[in-house]
Design a protein around this motif. Sequence first.
Motif, PDB file in Angstrom:
ATOM      1  N   PHE A  96       4.848   5.545  -9.958  1.00  0.00           N
ATOM      2  CA  PHE A  96       5.544   6.501  -9.102  1.00  0.00           C
ATOM      3  C   PHE A  96       4.819   6.451  -7.768  1.00  0.00           C
ATOM      4  CE2 PHE A  96       6.374  11.330  -8.329  1.00  0.00           C
ATOM      5  CZ  PHE A  96       7.330  11.025  -7.374  1.00  0.00           C
ATOM      6  N   ASN A  97       5.323   5.626  -6.839  1.00  0.00           N
ATOM      7  CA  ASN A  97       4.681   5.423  -5.547  1.00  0.00           C
ATOM      8  C   ASN A  97       5.615   5.825  -4.421  1.00  0.00           C
ATOM      9  OD1 ASN A  97       2.369   4.373  -6.712  1.00  0.00           O
ATOM     10  ND2 ASN A  97       2.941   2.234  -6.360  1.00  0.00           N
ATOM     11  N   ILE A 145      10.521   4.843  -2.170  1.00  0.00           N
ATOM     12  CA  ILE A 145       9.901   5.276  -3.425  1.00  0.00           C
ATOM     13  C   ILE A 145      10.078   4.161  -4.454  1.00  0.00           C
ATOM     14  CG2 ILE A 145       9.974   6.951  -5.325  1.00  0.00           C
ATOM     15  CD1 ILE A 145      11.043   8.992  -3.247  1.00  0.00           C
ATOM     16  N   MET A 146       9.010   3.880  -5.180  1.00  0.00           N
ATOM     17  CA  MET A 146       9.052   2.888  -6.258  1.00  0.00           C
ATOM     18  C   MET A 146       8.816   3.582  -7.591  1.00  0.00           C
ATOM     19  SD  MET A 146       6.515  -0.331  -7.128  1.00  0.00           S
ATOM     20  CE  MET A 146       6.873  -1.250  -5.638  1.00  0.00           C
ATOM     21  N   LEU A 147       9.715   3.337  -8.545  1.00  0.00           N
ATOM     22  CA  LEU A 147       9.585   3.867  -9.897  1.00  0.00           C
ATOM     23  C   LEU A 147       9.620   2.723 -10.898  1.00  0.00           C
ATOM     24  CD1 LEU A 147      12.135   6.834  -9.691  1.00  0.00           C
ATOM     25  CD2 LEU A 147       9.655   6.998  -9.478  1.00  0.00           C
ATOM     26  N   ARG A 148       8.780   2.812 -11.908  1.00  0.00           N
ATOM     27  CA  ARG A 148       8.823   1.866 -13.023  1.00  0.00           C
ATOM     28  C   ARG A 148       8.571   2.653 -14.301  1.00  0.00           C
ATOM     29  NH1 ARG A 148       4.876  -1.931 -13.522  1.00  0.00           N
ATOM     30  NH2 ARG A 148       6.343  -3.275 -14.662  1.00  0.00           N
ATOM     31  N   GLU A 190       0.830  -1.208   0.000  1.00  0.00           N
ATOM     32  CA  GLU A 190       0.000   0.000   0.000  1.00  0.00           C
ATOM     33  C   GLU A 190       0.866   1.260   0.000  1.00  0.00           C
ATOM     34  OE1 GLU A 190      -2.877   0.043   3.089  1.00  0.00           O
ATOM     35  OE2 GLU A 190      -3.665  -1.956   2.614  1.00  0.00           O
ATOM     36  N   PRO A 191       0.897   1.971  -1.113  1.00  0.00           N
ATOM     37  CA  PRO A 191       1.554   3.282  -1.107  1.00  0.00           C
ATOM     38  C   PRO A 191       0.729   4.277  -0.313  1.00  0.00           C
ATOM     39  CG  PRO A 191       0.476   2.901  -3.205  1.00  0.00           C
ATOM     40  CD  PRO A 191       0.346   1.628  -2.430  1.00  0.00           C
ATOM     41  N   ILE A 192       1.298   5.418  -0.030  1.00  0.00           N
ATOM     42  CA  ILE A 192       0.576   6.477   0.680  1.00  0.00           C
ATOM     43  C   ILE A 192      -0.643   6.876  -0.143  1.00  0.00           C
ATOM     44  CG2 ILE A 192       0.711   8.824   1.572  1.00  0.00           C
ATOM     45  CD1 ILE A 192       3.770   8.325   1.861  1.00  0.00           C
ATOM     46  N   VAL A 193      -1.805   6.928   0.519  1.00  0.00           N
ATOM     47  CA  VAL A 193      -3.033   7.309  -0.184  1.00  0.00           C
ATOM     48  C   VAL A 193      -2.916   8.760  -0.639  1.00  0.00           C
ATOM     49  CG1 VAL A 193      -5.527   7.606   0.018  1.00  0.00           C
ATOM     50  CG2 VAL A 193      -4.397   5.687   1.147  1.00  0.00           C
ATOM     51  N   THR A 194      -3.267   9.018  -1.876  1.00  0.00           N
ATOM     52  CA  THR A 194      -3.149  10.367  -2.424  1.00  0.00           C
ATOM     53  C   THR A 194      -4.505  10.898  -2.843  1.00  0.00           C
ATOM     54  OG1 THR A 194      -2.788   9.596  -4.664  1.00  0.00           O
ATOM     55  CG2 THR A 194      -0.842   9.860  -3.281  1.00  0.00           C
ATOM     56  N   SER A 195      -4.662  12.198  -2.770  1.00  0.00           N
ATOM     57  CA  SER A 195      -5.910  12.842  -3.222  1.00  0.00           C
ATOM     58  C   SER A 195      -5.770  13.325  -4.653  1.00  0.00           C
ATOM     59  CB  SER A 195      -6.264  14.023  -2.307  1.00  0.00           C
ATOM     60  OG  SER A 195      -5.209  14.972  -2.314  1.00  0.00           O
ATOM     61  N   ASN A 196      -4.531  13.547  -5.076  1.00  0.00           N
ATOM     62  CA  ASN A 196      -4.301  14.025  -6.433  1.00  0.00           C
ATOM     63  C   ASN A 196      -3.010  13.397  -6.952  1.00  0.00           C
ATOM     64  OD1 ASN A 196      -4.243  15.465  -8.831  1.00  0.00           O
ATOM     65  ND2 ASN A 196      -3.170  17.186  -7.892  1.00  0.00           N
ATOM     66  N   GLN A 197      -3.153  12.534  -7.924  1.00  0.00           N
ATOM     67  CA  GLN A 197      -1.958  11.827  -8.402  1.00  0.00           C
ATOM     68  C   GLN A 197      -1.868  11.926  -9.920  1.00  0.00           C
ATOM     69  OE1 GLN A 197      -1.408   7.908  -6.867  1.00  0.00           O
ATOM     70  NE2 GLN A 197      -0.048   7.270  -8.494  1.00  0.00           N
ATOM     71  N   SER A 198      -0.774  12.453 -10.389  1.00  0.00           N
ATOM     72  CA  SER A 198      -0.484  12.434 -11.817  1.00  0.00           C
ATOM     73  C   SER A 198       0.736  11.557 -12.007  1.00  0.00           C
ATOM     74  CB  SER A 198      -0.217  13.848 -12.338  1.00  0.00           C
ATOM     75  OG  SER A 198       0.988  14.340 -11.789  1.00  0.00           O
ATOM     76  N   LYS A 199       1.184  11.377 -13.229  1.00  0.00           N
ATOM     77  CA  LYS A 199       2.309  10.488 -13.472  1.00  0.00           C
ATOM     78  C   LYS A 199       3.616  11.053 -12.919  1.00  0.00           C
ATOM     79  CE  LYS A 199       0.415   8.323 -17.649  1.00  0.00           C
ATOM     80  NZ  LYS A 199      -0.300   7.365 -16.835  1.00  0.00           N
TER      81      LYS A 199
END
Length: 469
Positions: free
Chosen positions: A459-460, A392-395, A369-378
């Motif tokens: 991007f988590n 941080i996880m990047l792919r 579970e990544p941090i819950v976000t209210s606004n997430q873009s790439k």
Amino acid sequence: MKVIRIGILIFLCFWKISIFHLQAQELPKPNPAQLAWQNAELGIIFHYDLHVFDGLAYKQSKNRITPIPDIKIFNPSKLDVEQWVISAKEAGAKFALITATHETGFALYPSKANPYNTLALGWKNGKEDLLGDFIKACHKHGLKPGVYIGIRWNSYLGVHDFVVDGEGEMQLQRQRYYNNMVEEMVKEICTWYGPLFEIWFDGGASHPEKGAPDVLPIVKKYQPECLFYHNDQLAEARWGGSESGTVNYPCWSNFPFHFTGSGESAPREIWKDGYKLLKTGDPNGKYFMPAMADAPLRGDNGRHEWFWEPNDEHSIYSLDKLVDIYHKSVGRNATLVLGVTPDTAGLVPHSDRKRMQEFGQHISNMYREPIVTSNQSKNQLTFKKQHPVKHIMLREDISEGQKIRSFRIQEQSNGKWTDIYQGSSIGNKHLIILENPVPTKVLRIIIDHAVGKPKLLTFNAYENLQNNP
């Protein structure tokens, strides 16, 4: 008719090139097998052979030249290859391999080409087939099956580094016999068991021009979607330069050669400086060739055991070390393959399986579970409240090649952006562990240099995950 014949010859020429070489490209792209292999991220390879049962400590130099005198020492009392596969799944693996043959030359299936096999044991009326049962178990439990084939050494037939012992005409005739036997074995494995995910040749499979068996065209004919690893003609993946389970950072999926060779039979650029090129790859390489990081599960406390030995449980990697290996392999754009060895009972030992379960559960918990976000873009993460970001996880989307060459992660405080991490390679996956948690409500990634137009898949951000249950 002449024009047609010329056209056919041209087609066949290009068809042969496509089989025997990765395609050189300005921006190399993975073929379907390479893409699936990188996406799988974690596999388990099971090492099993006659000398597991001899009661002696394994010594590679001795076992490669000393035949096992009695084949019937191979007598596991509770053989259960399905238990092997389940243990791999519990570890979080997406694929599993089995050593169909290794250094003794003994085949774990009833080969018609190689008489030194399970058929000679007389089990199940001569129909015992560990390889076939293993592949069935993989399908049953949702793992992709692969096969490891050892043809470089064969103590039973006196083969060392692909060359049959002897001199003169006798040696030539025995070499022809061995090469034909190997080629028929490879054909059996490629045609008897359905689609395979990977075929791994121990130490590579050399080159027919050097007098070795000609295996590449067989694999490509009968298993065209299978990852080929590897020989002096082609490597669809590369060894990561050590058996530590880790690779350097950065680790690029590109490589300047379409093959890797083995040891100092490879081009000097590959093996010099402690195999540095294998460990890092080359961002400007013309061939797509992702890295494999491999290590035996029993590789701790000064040990490095691919095959079971009694009273060796202390060599099983601790959970903390396995997690570190994961971050320095999968988290650095490599595919991790852990070696597990069943015991004389024919089972993955309890202590090994328990550690595999702990490892699989721990990694699953860490990145569930990544941090819950209210606004997430790439390229930007905005949190509802301030969080101490630690992981941080990047792919990136590598289906069209590895494009990102350098990037920064920034956090925003009081309207000001500050760099908290700078990196280069992302590839299939890059896992970042910040030295200290960074309290923030907003993160963004800046891609400073890329080839073409990159696409981020993930991007988590995560809080401190070290002590998650």
